[in-house]
Design a protein around this motif. Sequence first.
Motif: not given
Length: 163
Positions: A31, A49, A52, A61-62
């Motif tokens: 990301i 994260v 995604y 959308e993460v």
Amino acid sequence: MAFFNTLHSLLSLSLLLLLSSHLSLSASSSIHDLLRSKGLPAGLLPEEVKSYTFSENGHLEVFLESPCLTKYENRVYFEQIITANLTYGSLIGVEGLQQEELFVWLPVKDIIVDDPSSGLILFDIGLAYKQLSFSLFEVPPHCKPQGVLKNGVRKEKGFEAVR
């Protein structure tokens, strides 16, 4: 006939290798790499994260393991899922991100880099716009789980409760 079978096998193998290398390149893209490629600093999202999705229409959308807190200039709260429309130089319609301002948690609605040479990022926090230095966001921060913070204040569903 054997020549054509061998040629077919070699072409099939070459195609398979080409496809697998392309898939592994896209799968290994983080990301943070995506943000950089869109003219944004990698540190807008935390190191934690998990995954995604990014669609052709720009919807991002993460996904994080869990909600968490970090600090740039002020404290920032990331929900488990953060969504936005990602275009070059901007995250518009952000959901799942809040920033603390004077003991109040405000939703971050938009993040915009209008002029990269200015070294500034514009944050729309609903009641106001805030400009911060691009350099604050160059490195993805580590984000701590939503538990108790150092000063004894706990973030709970958009409000703070002193324990």
